[in-house]
Write a protein that holds these residues in place. Structure first.
Motif, PDB file in Angstrom:
ATOM      1  N   GLY A  42       0.829  -1.210   0.000  1.00 57.25           N
ATOM      2  CA  GLY A  42       0.000   0.000   0.000  1.00 57.25           C
ATOM      3  C   GLY A  42       0.861   1.256   0.000  1.00 57.25           C
ATOM      4  N   VAL A  43       1.903   1.258   0.780  1.00 55.35           N
ATOM      5  CA  VAL A  43       2.797   2.424   0.819  1.00 55.35           C
ATOM      6  C   VAL A  43       3.590   2.508  -0.489  1.00 55.35           C
ATOM      7  CG1 VAL A  43       4.765   3.481   2.010  1.00 55.35           C
ATOM      8  CG2 VAL A  43       2.914   2.464   3.341  1.00 55.35           C
ATOM      9  N   THR A  46       1.921   4.453  -3.149  1.00 51.96           N
ATOM     10  CA  THR A  46       1.901   5.928  -3.059  1.00 51.96           C
ATOM     11  C   THR A  46       3.071   6.555  -3.823  1.00 51.96           C
ATOM     12  OG1 THR A  46       3.310   6.049  -1.082  1.00 51.96           O
ATOM     13  CG2 THR A  46       0.927   5.851  -0.711  1.00 51.96           C
ATOM     14  N   GLU A  72       0.163  -5.309   9.770  1.00 56.50           N
ATOM     15  CA  GLU A  72       0.120  -6.005  11.055  1.00 56.50           C
ATOM     16  C   GLU A  72       0.916  -7.308  10.881  1.00 56.50           C
ATOM     17  OE1 GLU A  72      -2.229  -4.874  13.822  1.00 56.50           O
ATOM     18  OE2 GLU A  72      -2.644  -3.057  12.702  1.00 56.50           O
ATOM     19  N   PRO A  73       2.235  -7.228  10.979  1.00 53.96           N
ATOM     20  CA  PRO A  73       3.120  -8.354  10.636  1.00 53.96           C
ATOM     21  C   PRO A  73       2.880  -9.599  11.493  1.00 53.96           C
ATOM     22  CG  PRO A  73       4.394  -6.358  11.074  1.00 53.96           C
ATOM     23  CD  PRO A  73       2.978  -6.043  11.430  1.00 53.96           C
ATOM     24  N   GLY A  99       4.263   2.565   7.726  1.00 55.80           N
ATOM     25  CA  GLY A  99       3.730   2.669   9.083  1.00 55.80           C
ATOM     26  C   GLY A  99       4.461   1.734  10.024  1.00 55.80           C
ATOM     27  N   SER A 101       3.904  -1.244  10.660  1.00 55.62           N
ATOM     28  CA  SER A 101       4.119  -2.587  10.097  1.00 55.62           C
ATOM     29  C   SER A 101       5.462  -2.664   9.380  1.00 55.62           C
ATOM     30  CB  SER A 101       2.982  -2.942   9.132  1.00 55.62           C
ATOM     31  OG  SER A 101       1.755  -3.004   9.821  1.00 55.62           O
ATOM     32  N   ASP A 104       8.437  -2.041  12.000  1.00 61.28           N
ATOM     33  CA  ASP A 104       8.673  -3.207  12.868  1.00 61.28           C
ATOM     34  C   ASP A 104       9.294  -4.355  12.072  1.00 61.28           C
ATOM     35  OD1 ASP A 104       7.686  -1.815  14.969  1.00 61.28           O
ATOM     36  OD2 ASP A 104       5.909  -3.044  15.292  1.00 61.28           O
ATOM     37  N   THR A 145       5.096   6.813   7.530  1.00 61.27           N
ATOM     38  CA  THR A 145       4.132   7.406   6.591  1.00 61.27           C
ATOM     39  C   THR A 145       2.740   7.462   7.206  1.00 61.27           C
ATOM     40  OG1 THR A 145       3.620   5.273   5.596  1.00 61.27           O
ATOM     41  CG2 THR A 145       5.414   6.548   4.588  1.00 61.27           C
ATOM     42  N   THR A 146       2.593   6.915   8.419  1.00 60.49           N
ATOM     43  CA  THR A 146       1.343   7.068   9.167  1.00 60.49           C
ATOM     44  C   THR A 146       1.614   8.009  10.329  1.00 60.49           C
ATOM     45  OG1 THR A 146       1.858   5.182  10.605  1.00 60.49           O
ATOM     46  CG2 THR A 146       0.518   4.728   8.660  1.00 60.49           C
ATOM     47  N   ILE A 156      10.746  -1.587  20.341  1.00 66.06           N
ATOM     48  CA  ILE A 156       9.987  -2.839  20.193  1.00 66.06           C
ATOM     49  C   ILE A 156       9.570  -3.087  18.751  1.00 66.06           C
ATOM     50  CG2 ILE A 156       9.018  -3.145  22.499  1.00 66.06           C
ATOM     51  CD1 ILE A 156       6.553  -1.643  21.552  1.00 66.06           C
ATOM     52  N   VAL A 158       6.425  -5.457  16.979  1.00 68.61           N
ATOM     53  CA  VAL A 158       5.225  -6.211  17.349  1.00 68.61           C
ATOM     54  C   VAL A 158       4.882  -7.193  16.231  1.00 68.61           C
ATOM     55  CG1 VAL A 158       2.795  -5.999  18.016  1.00 68.61           C
ATOM     56  CG2 VAL A 158       4.385  -4.135  18.537  1.00 68.61           C
ATOM     57  N   LEU A 186       4.601  12.966   3.713  1.00 63.41           N
ATOM     58  CA  LEU A 186       4.399  11.550   3.366  1.00 63.41           C
ATOM     59  C   LEU A 186       3.104  10.999   3.952  1.00 63.41           C
ATOM     60  CD1 LEU A 186       7.989  10.071   3.971  1.00 63.41           C
ATOM     61  CD2 LEU A 186       7.067  11.125   1.905  1.00 63.41           C
ATOM     62  N   GLN A 190      -2.669   9.052   3.657  1.00 64.05           N
ATOM     63  CA  GLN A 190      -3.287   8.011   4.513  1.00 64.05           C
ATOM     64  C   GLN A 190      -4.803   7.971   4.309  1.00 64.05           C
ATOM     65  OE1 GLN A 190      -1.801   7.836   8.919  1.00 64.05           O
ATOM     66  NE2 GLN A 190      -1.472   9.895   8.183  1.00 64.05           N
ATOM     67  N   PRO A 191      -5.382   6.766   4.156  1.00 61.01           N
ATOM     68  CA  PRO A 191      -6.843   6.676   4.116  1.00 61.01           C
ATOM     69  C   PRO A 191      -7.463   7.177   5.422  1.00 61.01           C
ATOM     70  CG  PRO A 191      -5.818   4.608   3.405  1.00 61.01           C
ATOM     71  CD  PRO A 191      -4.729   5.468   3.958  1.00 61.01           C
ATOM     72  N   ASP A 201      -4.130   5.603  18.392  1.00 60.25           N
ATOM     73  CA  ASP A 201      -2.902   5.002  18.925  1.00 60.25           C
ATOM     74  C   ASP A 201      -2.041   6.094  19.584  1.00 60.25           C
ATOM     75  OD1 ASP A 201      -1.191   2.884  19.430  1.00 60.25           O
ATOM     76  OD2 ASP A 201      -0.227   2.939  17.460  1.00 60.25           O
TER      77      ASP A 201
HETATM   78  N1  LIG Z   1       6.986  -0.728  17.403  1.00 59.80           N
HETATM   79  C1  LIG Z   1       6.147   0.051  18.057  1.00 59.80           C
HETATM   80  O1  LIG Z   1       6.551   0.815  18.926  1.00 59.80           O
HETATM   81  C2  LIG Z   1       4.694  -0.021  17.742  1.00 59.80           C
HETATM   82  C3  LIG Z   1       3.793   0.803  18.441  1.00 59.80           C
HETATM   83  C4  LIG Z   1       2.455   0.717  18.115  1.00 59.80           C
HETATM   84  C5  LIG Z   1       2.035  -0.141  17.107  1.00 59.80           C
HETATM   85  N2  LIG Z   1       2.919  -0.929  16.450  1.00 59.80           N
HETATM   86  C6  LIG Z   1       2.515  -1.843  15.367  1.00 59.80           C
HETATM   87  O2  LIG Z   1       2.438  -1.094  14.154  1.00 59.80           O
HETATM   88  C7  LIG Z   1       1.460  -1.704  13.289  1.00 59.80           C
HETATM   89  C8  LIG Z   1       0.450  -0.657  12.850  1.00 59.80           C
HETATM   90  O3  LIG Z   1       1.118   0.371  12.169  1.00 59.80           O
HETATM   91  P1  LIG Z   1       0.356   1.655  11.578  1.00 59.80           P
HETATM   92  O4  LIG Z   1      -0.857   1.930  12.358  1.00 59.80           O
HETATM   93  O5  LIG Z   1       1.377   2.714  11.447  1.00 59.80           O
HETATM   94  O6  LIG Z   1      -0.147   1.208  10.154  1.00 59.80           O
HETATM   95  P2  LIG Z   1       0.384   0.117   9.118  1.00 59.80           P
HETATM   96  O7  LIG Z   1       1.832   0.204   8.902  1.00 59.80           O
HETATM   97  O8  LIG Z   1      -0.177  -1.201   9.533  1.00 59.80           O
HETATM   98  O9  LIG Z   1      -0.376   0.599   7.788  1.00 59.80           O
HETATM   99  C9  LIG Z   1      -1.789   0.619   7.747  1.00 59.80           C
HETATM  100  C10 LIG Z   1      -2.281   0.757   6.316  1.00 59.80           C
HETATM  101  O10 LIG Z   1      -2.071   2.081   5.860  1.00 59.80           O
HETATM  102  C11 LIG Z   1      -1.372   2.077   4.621  1.00 59.80           C
HETATM  103  N3  LIG Z   1      -0.564   3.295   4.595  1.00 59.80           N
HETATM  104  C12 LIG Z   1       0.427   3.631   5.466  1.00 59.80           C
HETATM  105  N4  LIG Z   1       0.875   4.859   5.194  1.00 59.80           N
HETATM  106  C13 LIG Z   1       0.184   5.305   4.118  1.00 59.80           C
HETATM  107  C14 LIG Z   1       0.208   6.515   3.369  1.00 59.80           C
HETATM  108  N5  LIG Z   1       0.995   7.536   3.698  1.00 59.80           N
HETATM  109  N6  LIG Z   1      -0.627   6.601   2.312  1.00 59.80           N
HETATM  110  C15 LIG Z   1      -1.470   5.590   1.982  1.00 59.80           C
HETATM  111  N7  LIG Z   1      -1.546   4.442   2.671  1.00 59.80           N
HETATM  112  C16 LIG Z   1      -0.730   4.304   3.731  1.00 59.80           C
HETATM  113  C17 LIG Z   1      -0.594   0.778   4.603  1.00 59.80           C
HETATM  114  O11 LIG Z   1      -0.323   0.365   3.274  1.00 59.80           O
HETATM  115  C18 LIG Z   1      -1.562  -0.155   5.313  1.00 59.80           C
HETATM  116  O12 LIG Z   1      -2.514  -0.670   4.410  1.00 59.80           O
HETATM  117  C19 LIG Z   1       0.823  -2.819  14.093  1.00 59.80           C
HETATM  118  O13 LIG Z   1       1.409  -4.058  13.748  1.00 59.80           O
HETATM  119  C20 LIG Z   1       1.142  -2.444  15.524  1.00 59.80           C
HETATM  120  O14 LIG Z   1       1.139  -3.548  16.394  1.00 59.80           O
HETATM  121  C21 LIG Z   1       4.237  -0.865  16.741  1.00 59.80           C
END
Ligand SMILES: NC(=O)c1ccc[n+]([C@@H]2O[C@H](COP(=O)([O-])OP(=O)(O)OC[C@H]3O[C@@H](n4cnc5c(N)ncnc54)[C@H](O)[C@@H]3O)[C@@H](O)[C@H]2O)c1
Length: 417
Positions: A42-43, A46, A72-73, A99, A101, A104, A145-146, A156, A158, A186, A190-191, A201
Motif C-alpha cells: 500500500g505504501v 503511493t 500487522e506483521p 507505518g 508494520s 517493525d 508514513t502514518t 519494540i 510487534v 508523506l 493516509q486513508p 494510537d
Molecule cells: N513498534 C512500536 O513501537 C509499535 C507501536 C504501536 C504499534 N505498532 C505496530 O504497528 C502496526 C500498525 O502500524 P500503523 O498503524 O502505522 O499502520 P500500518 O503500517 O499497519 O499501515 C496501515 C495501512 O495504511 C497504509 N498506509 C500507510 N501509510 C500510508 C500513506 N501515507 N498513504 C497511503 N496508505 C498508507 C498501509 O499500506 C496499510 O494498508 C501494528 O502491527 C502495531 O502492532 C508498533
C-alpha cells in the motif's frame, strides 16, 4: 527499596516537510553503500518509497527494495522478509518507509541479518526465548508514513504469532532506529480510517504513559535490570501532555479533511512526541487488551486496510474508555487533567476521560465497541486470558487489574454509546 532513577533514550530525529529528501545524505554519512529498503504494497503504491530510493541512488548508494511487508506483521511475514534480506544481502544499512508494520518488520530484519537464529529466539518470554542480541545491528533509518505508532522511536517490534493466536513482540534497546525521519508530506495520502485508528494510537500512547505507574513506585533496579520502559516520569510527562494538546486541536480536522496539511503536520508532531514519551514510560491496560482483540479477529474488514484485521490503534481504543474508568482512582487528578485537555467541557470525576474519549471516537468513525468488530460475551474469557499474558504492560498500570477487573472492562466495552 524504591526506585530513584528514571531513564530516557531516543533516536536522532529529523522532522519537517522535505526531511525525507535528505535521506541519501544521511545514509552516506553512516558510510553505507548497500541499503535495504523495507515497505508494504500500500505504501509502495503511493510512490514515496520509489522517490526516496531514487534520491538515495542519486548519491551513489545501491538500494534493494523489499515491498512485501504484511500489514500487522506475523511471524510468517517477518520470516519472509528476513529470508529475502539474508539472500539478497549483505547490507550496510536498513531504511524503513511506511507505518508501524514496515518499521517493525525492518527492525526484525535488522536483528536477524546481524544475529544468528530464528525469530522465536528473540521474541518476549514466555512466547519466545527472549535472548538478547549478541552482535551489533546495522544503522536503521525509520521514515513513518502514518501518524500513529511512534515505532520510529521505540525499542519494540510487534508481531502476531499465528500458530498461537497471540500478538507479542521483541523488545530490546538495540532495535531502536538510529535516525527517525518524520516528513508530514508523506502522511497526507493516509486513508481516513488509517488516520483515525493511528490517531487513537497516538492518543492512547500519551494517555497511558501520562497515567502509567510513577517510576519511583517500582522497586529499585540494578543497572543490568533496567528496561526501556521505566514508568511515568518528568520527561515522558512533557511529551505526553504536549501530544494531547496537539491532538485536541487537530485530530478531528485531520480525519475530516486528509488534505489539511497544517493538521497533518500537527498530527505528525503529536505522533512523534507521544512516541518519545511512551517509548520511555511505557503503556498499560488499553495496549495489553489490544493484543488479544487484534490477535483473535474473525471477520472484521476495515475500510482502507487490506484484509481481515482490527487495526492496532482501533484495537487499543476499543477498551480505553473503560480501562481509564478502572484506573481513575489511582490518580484522579491526572485523569481529569487529560480529559480536560481533550474536552474542557467535561465534568471532573471518573466519567471525565471515558466521556472525552467516546465523544472523540464517535466523531472520527471508530466502531462503537467490541461488538461492532465481531466480539460478544462468549469471547470475554479468551480476551482476558490474552490480555493477562501481557504482564510486561500490565505491570505499568497505575492500578493492577485482576482477571475479574479485566473481564469487567471487556464486558463494559462491548458497546460505548
Ligand atoms: N513498534 C512500536 O513501537 C509499535 C507501536 C504501536 C504499534 N505498532 C505496530 O504497528 C502496526 C500498525 O502500524 P500503523 O498503524 O502505522 O499502520 P500500518 O503500517 O499497519 O499501515 C496501515 C495501512 O495504511 C497504509 N498506509 C500507510 N501509510 C500510508 C500513506 N501515507 N498513504 C497511503 N496508505 C498508507 C498501509 O499500506 C496499510 O494498508 C501494528 O502491527 C502495531 O502492532 C508498533
Amino acid at each position: 527499596m524504591s526506585e530513584t532513577v528514571f531513564t530516557y533514550a531516543a533516536p536522532a530525529l529529523k522532522f519537517g516537510t522535505g526531511a525525507s529528501g535528505e535521506i541519501g545524505h544521511d545514509l552516506a554519512s553512516y558510510g553505507a553503500r548497500r541499503i535495504l529498503l523495507v515497505t508494504d504494497p500500500g505504501v509502495a503504491a503511493t510512490g514515496h518509497p520509489a522517490r526516496i530510493a531514487e534520491q538515495v541512488t542519486a548519491r551513489g548508494l545501491e538500494v534493494t527494495t523489499y515491498d512485501r511487508v504484511h500489514v500487522e506483521p506475523t511471524d510468517e511475514s517477518m520470516r519472509d522478509a528476513v529470508d529475502f534480506a539474508r539472500d539478497a544481502g549483505p547490507f550496510d544499512a536498513i531504511l524503513a518507509v511506511g507505518g508501524g508494520s514496515s518499521i517493525d518488520t525492518a527492525k526484525a530484519v535488522n536483528l536477524l541479518t546481524t544475529n544468528p537464529g530464528d525469530l522465536m529466539d528473540y521474541v518476549n518470554a514466555p512466547v519466545g526465548r527472549a535472548k538478547p542480541p549478541t552482535a551489533r545491528l546495522l544503522p536503521l533509518v525509520a521514515v513513518p508514513t502514518t501518524t500513529g505508532t511512534g515505532a520510529e522511536s521505540t525499542t519494540i517490534c510487534v508481531l502476531d504469532v499465528l500458530s498461537l493466536h497471540v500478538k507479542t513482540g521483541i523488545s530490546h534497546p538495540a532495535l531502536r532506529p538510529t535516525l527517525a525521519v518524520v516528513d508530514p508530506a508523506l502522511t497526507v495520502s493516509q486513508p481516513t480510517l488509517v488516520t483515525a485508528a493511528g490517531g487513537m494510537d497516538i492518543l492512547c500512547h500519551a494517555l497511558e504513559s501520562w497515567t502509567a505507574r510513577w517510576y519511583a513506585d517500582f522497586d529499585a533496579k540494578r543497572p543490568e535490570q533496567r528496561v526501556p520502559y521505566c514508568g511515568a516520569n518528568p520527561i515522558a510527562d512533557m511529551w505526553a501532555e504536549k501530544a494531547m494538546t496537539l491532538l485536541a486541536g487537530v485530530f478531528r480536522d485531520a480525519v475530516r479533511d486528509g488534505g489539511d496539511v497544517a493538521a497533518r503536520e500537527q498530527m505528525a508532531m503529536a505522533a512523534t512526541f507521544a512516541g518519545l514519551g511512551f517509548g520511555n514510560a511505557g503503556v498499560h491496560i488499553p495496549h495489553a487488551n489490544a493484543y488479544p482483540i487484534a490477535g483473535r479477529v474473525r471477520d472484521f474488514h476495515p475500510e482502507g486496510y487490506p484484509g481481515v484485521l482490527v487495526p492496532h490503534g482501533m484495537a487499543v481504543a476499543l477498551t480505553a474508555p473503560e480501562a481509564f474508568r478502572f484506573t481513575f482512582e489511582a490518580a484522579p487528578e491526572r485523569h481529569v487533567h487529560a480529559a480536560r485537555l481533550l474536552d474542557p467541557s467535561v465534568e471532573p470525576g471518573p466519567d471525565a476521560l471515558p466521556t472525552a474519549l467516546t465523544g472523540l471516537m464517535r466523531d472520527i468513525g471508530i466502531p462503537n465497541g467490541l461488538a461492532a468488530v465481531g466480539y460478544d460475551a462468549g469471547d470475554v474469557d479468551d480476551l482476558v486470558a490474552g490480555a493477562m499474558q501481557q504482564q510486561r504492560l500490565l505491570a505499568t498500570a497505575p492500578r493492577s487489574p485482576t482477571e475479574e477487573d479485566l473481564a469487567s472492562v471487556f464486558v463494559a466495552s462491548m458497546e460505548h454509546w
